[in-house]
Design an enzyme around this catalytic site. Sequence first.
Site, short mmCIF file in Angstrom:
data_model
loop_
_atom_site.label_atom_id
_atom_site.label_comp_id
_atom_site.label_asym_id
_atom_site.label_seq_id
_atom_site.Cartn_x
_atom_site.Cartn_y
_atom_site.Cartn_z
N HIS A 180 18.81 -14.44 -11.83
CA HIS A 180 17.81 -15.18 -11.07
C HIS A 180 18.46 -16.10 -10.06
O HIS A 180 17.91 -16.37 -9.00
CB HIS A 180 16.93 -15.97 -12.04
N GLU A 229 8.59 15.97 13.14
CA GLU A 229 9.82 15.97 12.34
C GLU A 229 10.50 17.33 12.36
O GLU A 229 11.61 17.49 11.86
CB GLU A 229 9.51 15.62 10.88
N ASP A 260 14.18 13.19 9.92
CA ASP A 260 13.98 14.62 9.66
C ASP A 260 14.14 15.45 10.93
O ASP A 260 14.67 16.55 10.89
CB ASP A 260 12.60 14.86 9.04
N CYS A 305 9.21 6.39 14.11
CA CYS A 305 9.26 5.61 12.86
C CYS A 305 10.48 5.92 12.03
O CYS A 305 10.68 5.36 10.95
CB CYS A 305 7.98 5.81 12.05
C1 PEP Z 1 11.74 10.42 9.19
O1 PEP Z 1 11.97 11.56 8.75
O2 PEP Z 1 12.31 9.94 10.17
C2 PEP Z 1 10.74 9.57 8.51
C3 PEP Z 1 10.33 8.43 9.02
O3 PEP Z 1 10.34 9.98 7.29
P1 PEP Z 1 11.22 9.82 5.95
O4 PEP Z 1 12.51 9.12 6.32
O5 PEP Z 1 10.38 9.05 5.00
O6 PEP Z 1 11.43 11.26 5.56
MG MG Z 2 10.56 12.36 7.22
#
Ligand code: PEP
Ligand code: MG
Length: 838
Positions: free
Chosen positions: A460, A699, A723, A770
């Site tokens: 902690h 992706e 991906d 993302c």
């Molecule tokens: C990605 O593939 O960039 C993505 C955001 O998804 P994850 O990393 O969760 O596969």
């Molecule tokens: Mg992904």
Amino acid sequence: MSAPPTRLEIVAPLSGILVPLDTVPDPVFAQKMVGDGVSLDPTSGELLSPVAGTVTQLHRAHHALTITTDQGIEVLLHIGIDTVELKGEGFTPKVSEGEHVEIGQLLISFDVDGVARKARSLLTQILIANVERVARFVPASGQAVAGKSVVLTLELAETAAPVETASGSAQTGEAISLPNPSGLHARPAAVLAAEAKKFKSDIRLLSGSAEANAKSVVAIMGLATKQGDVIHVKASGPDAAEAIRELSALLAAGCGEQPGEAPTTAPAAPVRAIAASADELVGVSASPGLAVGRIAHFRHEAIDVVEQGENPARERAKLDAALHDARGQIELLKCQLADPAKAQILAAHQELLEDPDLVDLAIAGLGQGKSAGFAWRAAFSQYAKQLESLDNALLRERGNDIRDVGRRVLALLSGIKQAQIVVPEGTILIAEELTPSDTASLDPKRVLGFCTTTGGATSHVAILARSLGIPAICGIDEAVLALGDGTQVVLDGTRGVLQCKPSETEVEAALERVVRQAAKRQEELADASAPAITTDGHHVEVVANVRNAQDAVDGVANGGEGVGLLRSEFLFDDRETAPDEDEQTAAYSAVAKALGPDRPLVVRTLDVGGDKPLPYLPLPREDNPFLGLRGIRVSLDQPQMFRTQLRAILRTAPLAKLHIMFPMIATLDELREAKAILAEEVGAMAIDASKIQVGVMIEVPSAAVMAEQFAREADFFSIGSNDLTQYTLAMDRGHPKLAKKADGLNPAVLKMVELTCAGARQHGKWVGVCGGMASDAIAVPVLIGLGVDELSVSVPAIPAIKALVRRLSLADCQALAQEVLQMSTAGEVRERLTAFAE
Ligand code: PEP
Ligand code: MG
């Protein structure tokens, strides 16, 4: 007719939390090169046999062994990561090779704390080395109890027909002197066996008079080789000569391990938690950050108490009053903590004050005529000792909490004001032990950092230090206690290193870094809530990647303009059954409430399968999991689960600016099928569909190439660059040998981003990123230049990425993007982008 598959249950060798193998921070295990199975984060230090069988291999460093069952299944147990480097220190074997063992029999005992301090990780792998003998692996999840819980269920494959023995006479290669500092332990053995399996020939490794099948990790490890041992490769069969040549070269090159990579005989190699040199003391990184300051030591004062009480009733009244006051003091401390989650630690202290066993123990002492102070001290000391004697590092840490609460009450009973830690400004505090209350009451303006000789990263004290933003090292070498008060030191909490005799230049350099980092962070944080607008007036939306409501709260506090990726699979992980609609609704609504109705919330539907199996999802084992049932394909394969999730997401629509996106879409048919199911659920719930945007994660190259067609039918795109990189380059995103090459800045990946943006633009749709690229400062200018509208980044990165956008001009970014698209390699792009950033 074939016989029904036989099952084999593997029982927990240790107590602890189970984690999927692919999350182990060592690619050789994560990639299942040693074998398939499960990993466990242990809380006990006695490795028990998970099956009945024979010990067929016990590593010389006593950190790994293999039990072979009567059916011939090889169960390999590997305690920790890189523990071969400890050369047996902290491990005591209780069995020897050739011995027959029963389930639950003690195999190896080890010092959990000592090993945890010195090794990279305590994660213990439970693997089946001869995977070809298993038709299906079903790993369990959650908490495991040693000797009781089943951690892995195997459906055994039918025994294969005996392979034709390779004909032809055997050839033997040249002598190779092993360069590997720890011999052929699990990692190099796995690399070698994987290569050997590519050949048809029968291949053996010869070491002295011993011989091992080169296609078996266990057999190779069983040779118990060490650095400098002389090895020959022997092969017979159609490709014997080639096998000998390639495997000999691989052995000579260290099987993926650089000579000296594993510290053993190399004299300069530091081992964690051991003084690397007289000038540096090493411990466990408890809280990151850099601090330059002067040493001040802290020790708890002893509190004297009288043994005999006045009468039990009076003493009871004193005890009750002290317990009450202690609760009030802790309440006050709780209010001073910025992070409410961390206040829970102190809430747990308040609960300890009401623990009936503890209080009853003290009352029993009062009944024997003892004073309140004497009875209370005896009670909490006994209670803490009980916990500290347990074979469980986490519970032992809680002993510290009990002593902390105990001392607080004792101080109140004795009328002593608890020793407040009063130190000059610019202090690096050194203590054998700090209690959580000590830590919570530290003044970060005076205490720039601290080191304790006890405790670890899970204590902690460490958690509180991180919450207060004070760099800290726990479990540091005891030599720290001998450093004089006022000594100037440099504390690197990130690396867990205390520089005890820094030169003037080193102090200056460290101070400059501290000042630079702090000023930059402060500036970025101060401006975090302002929009990210380029110098030529282009707004880039910067939003957060989150897993839950707490992340969303943190995201907003760091300037996130919404959530660009809610990874909903975190709600499905680590449990026995799928969350039902109500539970999911509660989780998604909590995220929506954290954002409010005006910030965008992008929920990604379940992204599991293939490499990320769920224990309760009956999916078949696949040869190419990344190309199999993964992402949206799982949802379309399990429509009931998909519909439940969609309904739960839709129920949050009144609370949020809701977006729904589908992961790993490869074809328009998949998008249409997913949208049709969504439309049915929207219709059944009588929701206004025009308020919900539906997007596609880009992706897979096919989706990028067809972006224009997708843009006709989707409201937005979000590029999953992690991906997209692996599928564009055909490089597994976690492969140990490909990691450096699987670069999102490869012009091929950038062209995919360009295609995506161009397709979206034709239909006036927006594009986000993302994946990890969005949080990478080097990549951001080129993404903006290619036409990306939204960056969804990790929460701590938000202020820095927003600040970066404000320094850029869209026109420059566009020119830069066009320039790098013409380049030939990722290296060239990186070089150009680095120069652009300077
Ligand atoms: C990605 O593939 O960039 C993505 C955001 O998804 P994850 O990393 O969760 O596969
Ligand atoms: Mg992904």
